[in-house]
Design an enzyme around this catalytic site. Structure first.
Site, PDB file in Angstrom:
ATOM      1  N   ASN A  70       0.852  -1.181   0.000  1.00  0.00           N
ATOM      2  CA  ASN A  70       0.000   0.000   0.000  1.00  0.00           C
ATOM      3  C   ASN A  70       0.895   1.241   0.000  1.00  0.00           C
ATOM      4  OD1 ASN A  70       0.759   0.593   2.725  1.00  0.00           O
ATOM      5  ND2 ASN A  70      -0.870  -0.748   3.482  1.00  0.00           N
ATOM      6  N   MET A  71       0.302   2.404  -0.067  1.00  0.00           N
ATOM      7  CA  MET A  71       1.088   3.626  -0.245  1.00  0.00           C
ATOM      8  C   MET A  71       2.024   3.876   0.931  1.00  0.00           C
ATOM      9  SD  MET A  71       1.549   5.772  -2.616  1.00  0.00           S
ATOM     10  CE  MET A  71       2.517   7.267  -2.804  1.00  0.00           C
ATOM     11  N   SER A  72       1.552   3.654   2.140  1.00  0.00           N
ATOM     12  CA  SER A  72       2.413   3.901   3.301  1.00  0.00           C
ATOM     13  C   SER A  72       3.574   2.916   3.339  1.00  0.00           C
ATOM     14  CB  SER A  72       1.598   3.838   4.596  1.00  0.00           C
ATOM     15  OG  SER A  72       1.035   2.554   4.783  1.00  0.00           O
ATOM     16  N   GLU A  73       3.325   1.654   2.978  1.00  0.00           N
ATOM     17  CA  GLU A  73       4.403   0.663   2.924  1.00  0.00           C
ATOM     18  C   GLU A  73       5.416   1.021   1.836  1.00  0.00           C
ATOM     19  OE1 GLU A  73       1.845  -3.286   4.369  1.00  0.00           O
ATOM     20  OE2 GLU A  73       1.874  -2.687   2.255  1.00  0.00           O
ATOM     21  N   ASP A  84      -5.790  -8.422   1.184  1.00  0.00           N
ATOM     22  CA  ASP A  84      -5.908  -9.854   0.884  1.00  0.00           C
ATOM     23  C   ASP A  84      -6.762 -10.071  -0.358  1.00  0.00           C
ATOM     24  OD1 ASP A  84      -4.440 -10.394   3.140  1.00  0.00           O
ATOM     25  OD2 ASP A  84      -6.153 -10.906   4.393  1.00  0.00           O
TER      26      ASP A  84
END
Length: 476
Positions: free
Chosen positions: A195-198, A264
């Site tokens: 995701n964007m934060s990761e 998921d």
């Protein structure tokens, strides 16, 4: 846009990762404990769901696709409960059961749709020798069209490099939903879905689209990926590949109730589509649509082929809802979680006439969703005689599916829908005619569950029998 399909005829997917059991306790909170300043929850219901890599497998199984799940569990009650839950969904469980560790379990306590507390029962698997798991992977992976490595940072994937190499040696694409900031450990994977934060935790802050693209392509080059899919919450998702234009998909979520398990769902649909021979573009499109569906549900959830097919073709749920009993139960549970009132009726509906139309419209006005249970052909024959039905089940349901008043349709084979009604437990059961409420099949079950039963009037002179008699007169 091409005519995409949610039917995956050739796909077989292998999932390996951190498996978990999610437990939910639901209850009323009306007072504060005299022992400490905490709410007292009177537990009234409980529920178990597959979590982590197990939820990934559930997502794939809900698409009617063959799936095997590998992971580490404990030799304990929760491990047995998780295995049973998965096997009921026809998921092939190939676990390594450990004496030294418990099955990872997360217990959530909720009241009035608010989570009050979460209890985690777990020990990480970083000190576990995973040679048995690697041997299982090497033996099985060649039989599958895609491998998902589901990383929740619990240690099952501590030998992830060996796992990637095993799959690549077998020419099986490897998709990973990454965890943490050390993406180097995923070197050589086919595709990552951060995701964007990761993503920003690894490559740094991205203030523009150009920065996302530039840093994403550099990451692909640095760790030798085939592709990178960055999921961007309300901004949709972006697929990046070397020497190809970025492929951006805007979000399709209409309303967000819960983002639990959305990642998921994305990787599940993506891997399933790739295993079915679809392109990266089509696979990402389908994954994006599925994500838009699942965030509109409460809790860790899956997406059915019916829901996905409807969304692909922009079909509203109302008027296109021919479902299996299992799919209907899931749809009803989600609707009830959103506070919607469920109305249910049943009948043969052999030759649809104005009386039927009026009746179904009136029934639909009594709630938020209308379920119509339809007698199978054999059931109609037993009730109406050898000459009936005039129209077979498939045709009868297809006609009913075209009505704006009908949300979901489900067939039943028995003479009455009593068992089915007892499984669905609508808020309101309705029937047309001159019945007394207590004479209606399923009324006892609905009342026992706190629901209501109502008799609606049919239009005078409107009946299938009358229509058939008029046709006979014309023929004569």
């Amino acid at each position: 846009m091409a005519q995409y399909s949610a039917e995956f005829k050739q796909a077989k997917v292998l999932v390996l990762g951190d498996v978990m059991l999610d437990r939910y306790w639901f209850g009323a909170t009306n007072r504060i404990s005299p022992e400490a300043p905490v709410p007292v929850v009177r537990v009234q219901e409980n529920e178990e769901r597959a979590g982590g890599a197990a939820n990934v497998a559930m997502n794939i199984a809900s698409l009617n696709v063959s799936v095997q799940l590998m992971g580490l569990i404990g030799q304990d009650e929760t491990g047995s409960a998780l295995s049973l839950l998965l096997e009921k969904q026809k998921i092939d469980c190939n676990f390594v059961a450990l004496e030294t560790h418990p099955t990872i379990t997360k217990l959530r306590i909720l009241s009035r749709h608010q989570q009050l507390l979460r209890l985690d029962f777990e020990e990480d698997f970083n000190n576990v020798d995973c040679k048995d798991l690697l041997a299982k992977l090497e033996s099985a992976v060649k039989n599958y069209g895609a491998l998902i490595l589901s990383d929740y940072g619990k240690g099952t994937l501590k030998d992830v490099q060996k796992m990637i190499q095993i799959a690549r040696k077998a020419n099986v694409p490897v998709l990973i939903d990454p965890k943490g900031t050390d993406f180097e450990r995923y070197r050589g994977a086919t595709l990552l879905t951060p995701n964007m934060s990761e993503f920003e935790a690894v490559v740094g802050k991205c203030n523009t689209e150009e920065e996302i693209i530039k840093k994403g392509l550099k990451l692909i080059s640095d760790i030798e990926l085939t592709a990178l899919l960055v999921t961007r919450s309300e901004k949709g998702m972006t697929l990046l590949r070397p020497n190809q234009e970025p492929y951006h998909l805007p979000t399709v979520a209409k309303e967000v109730f819960d983002v639990t398990g959305a990642g998921d769902t994305v990787i599940s649909v993506l891997a399933t589509a790739l295993a079915d021979g679809r392109s990266f573009e089509e696979s990402c499109y389908l994954a994006n649509v599925a994500a838009g569906i699942v965030v509109g549900k409460l809790g860790t959830s899956t997406v059915s082929t019916v829901e996905l097919e409807n969304a692909i073709h922009a079909r509203p749920e109302t008027g296109f809802g021919i479902m299996s009993e299992a799919e209907l139960k899931d749809a009803v549970a989600q609707a009830k979680a959103r506070g919607e009132k469920i109305v249910m009726t049943n009948g043969c509906f052999d030759i649809l006439h104005p009386g039927h139309i009026s009746y179904l419209e009136n029934a639909r006005k009594l709630g938020d969703r209308l379920i119509v249970a339809v007698n199978s052909d054999d059931s109609v024959k037993r009730l109406k005689g050898e000459s009936r039905p005039i129209n077979n089940l498939e045709n009868r349901m297809a006609v009913l599916a075209g009505l704006a008043s009908v949300d979901w349709l489900v067939p039943f084979t028995e003479d009455t829908p009593q068992r089915l009604i007892g499984e669905i437990l609508p808020d309101l059961l309705v029937k047309g005619g001159d019945y007394k409420p207590e004479e209606i099949a399923g009324s006892k079950e609905v009342w026992a569950n706190g629901g209501d039963v109502k008799v609606l009037n049919f239009e005078n002179g409107c009946s299938t029998t009358n229509v058939i008699e008029k046709i006979k007169l014309l023929k004569d």
